[in-house]
Write an enzyme that holds these catalytic residues in place. Sequence first.
Site, PDB file in Angstrom:
ATOM      1  N   HIS A  30      23.900  53.314  42.652  1.00  0.00           N
ATOM      2  CA  HIS A  30      24.590  52.324  41.820  1.00  0.00           C
ATOM      3  C   HIS A  30      25.985  52.123  42.384  1.00  0.00           C
ATOM      4  CE1 HIS A  30      25.060  56.365  40.164  1.00  0.00           C
ATOM      5  NE2 HIS A  30      26.297  56.023  39.794  1.00  0.00           N
ATOM      6  N   GLU A  35      26.455  61.387  39.442  1.00  0.00           N
ATOM      7  CA  GLU A  35      25.752  61.990  38.303  1.00  0.00           C
ATOM      8  C   GLU A  35      24.324  61.481  38.180  1.00  0.00           C
ATOM      9  OE1 GLU A  35      28.215  61.387  34.891  1.00  0.00           O
ATOM     10  OE2 GLU A  35      29.816  62.649  35.713  1.00  0.00           O
ATOM     11  N   ASN A  94      29.633  56.478  44.099  1.00  0.00           N
ATOM     12  CA  ASN A  94      29.646  57.933  44.240  1.00  0.00           C
ATOM     13  C   ASN A  94      28.307  58.357  44.821  1.00  0.00           C
ATOM     14  OD1 ASN A  94      32.205  58.117  42.938  1.00  0.00           O
ATOM     15  ND2 ASN A  94      31.179  57.898  40.962  1.00  0.00           N
TER      16      ASN A  94
HETATM   17  P1  5GP Z   1      28.083  58.292  38.641  1.00  0.00           P
HETATM   18  O1  5GP Z   1      28.974  59.411  38.191  1.00  0.00           O
HETATM   19  O2  5GP Z   1      26.689  58.766  38.939  1.00  0.00           O
HETATM   20  O3  5GP Z   1      28.676  57.497  39.762  1.00  0.00           O
HETATM   21  O4  5GP Z   1      28.034  57.263  37.456  1.00  0.00           O
HETATM   22  C1  5GP Z   1      27.030  57.221  36.491  1.00  0.00           C
HETATM   23  C2  5GP Z   1      27.468  56.218  35.448  1.00  0.00           C
HETATM   24  O5  5GP Z   1      26.348  55.919  34.653  1.00  0.00           O
HETATM   25  C3  5GP Z   1      28.576  56.727  34.522  1.00  0.00           C
HETATM   26  O6  5GP Z   1      29.700  55.847  34.598  1.00  0.00           O
HETATM   27  C4  5GP Z   1      27.917  56.713  33.137  1.00  0.00           C
HETATM   28  O7  5GP Z   1      28.806  56.309  32.107  1.00  0.00           O
HETATM   29  C5  5GP Z   1      26.787  55.717  33.329  1.00  0.00           C
HETATM   30  N1  5GP Z   1      25.634  55.951  32.465  1.00  0.00           N
HETATM   31  C6  5GP Z   1      24.999  57.144  32.261  1.00  0.00           C
HETATM   32  N2  5GP Z   1      23.963  56.969  31.427  1.00  0.00           N
HETATM   33  C7  5GP Z   1      23.932  55.647  31.109  1.00  0.00           C
HETATM   34  C8  5GP Z   1      23.071  54.864  30.278  1.00  0.00           C
HETATM   35  O8  5GP Z   1      22.119  55.335  29.660  1.00  0.00           O
HETATM   36  N3  5GP Z   1      23.351  53.526  30.193  1.00  0.00           N
HETATM   37  C9  5GP Z   1      24.395  52.972  30.877  1.00  0.00           C
HETATM   38  N4  5GP Z   1      24.554  51.641  30.720  1.00  0.00           N
HETATM   39  N5  5GP Z   1      25.220  53.671  31.665  1.00  0.00           N
HETATM   40  C10 5GP Z   1      24.989  55.005  31.776  1.00  0.00           C
END
Ligand code: 5GP
Length: 127
Positions: free
Chosen positions: A110, A105, A97
């Site tokens: 990532h 987010e 994303n």
């Molecule tokens: P995005 O929406 O940015 O593509 O995904 C962010 C991801 O990071 C989400 O799936 C969320 O569950 C994960 N995430 C957020 N905070 C943490 C954290 O402190 N530790 C881990 N292992 N994952 C996290």
Amino acid sequence: MTYSYDDQNIFAKILRGEIPNKTVLETKHALAFHDIQPQAPVHVLVIPKGPYVCYDHFALHATPDEIVDFTRAVGEVCKLVGVQAGDNGDGFRLISNSGDNGVQEVPHLHVHVLGGRRLGRMLQKVG
Ligand code: 5GP
């Protein structure tokens, strides 16, 4: 195009060891760990160690060494968690994303490695 990296984002804190993580793999330029809120039986995040905000930032500005290391790390992770598409594996989905419309987010690049079950459509049909 400019990219502004916020070094207080949660993955920067994980890289600095300020927040724990369940590591799957660490390489010279990448870290892979289990997502804290898994959305599939296998849900691993792979991040570069460098300060890249999103996929296009990394793809356009990372060094060849970083790009090769990160890409190989994704392949290694797939094998380590048993979701590789080759060798008769069941396969996986790779998602990155990026930005507002991508609903990113955490502002540190990532990729999500998702698998362990049949994942269904990538996006909902429009209309
Ligand atoms: P995005 O929406 O940015 O593509 O995904 C962010 C991801 O990071 C989400 O799936 C969320 O569950 C994960 N995430 C957020 N905070 C943490 C954290 O402190 N530790 C881990 N292992 N994952 C996290």
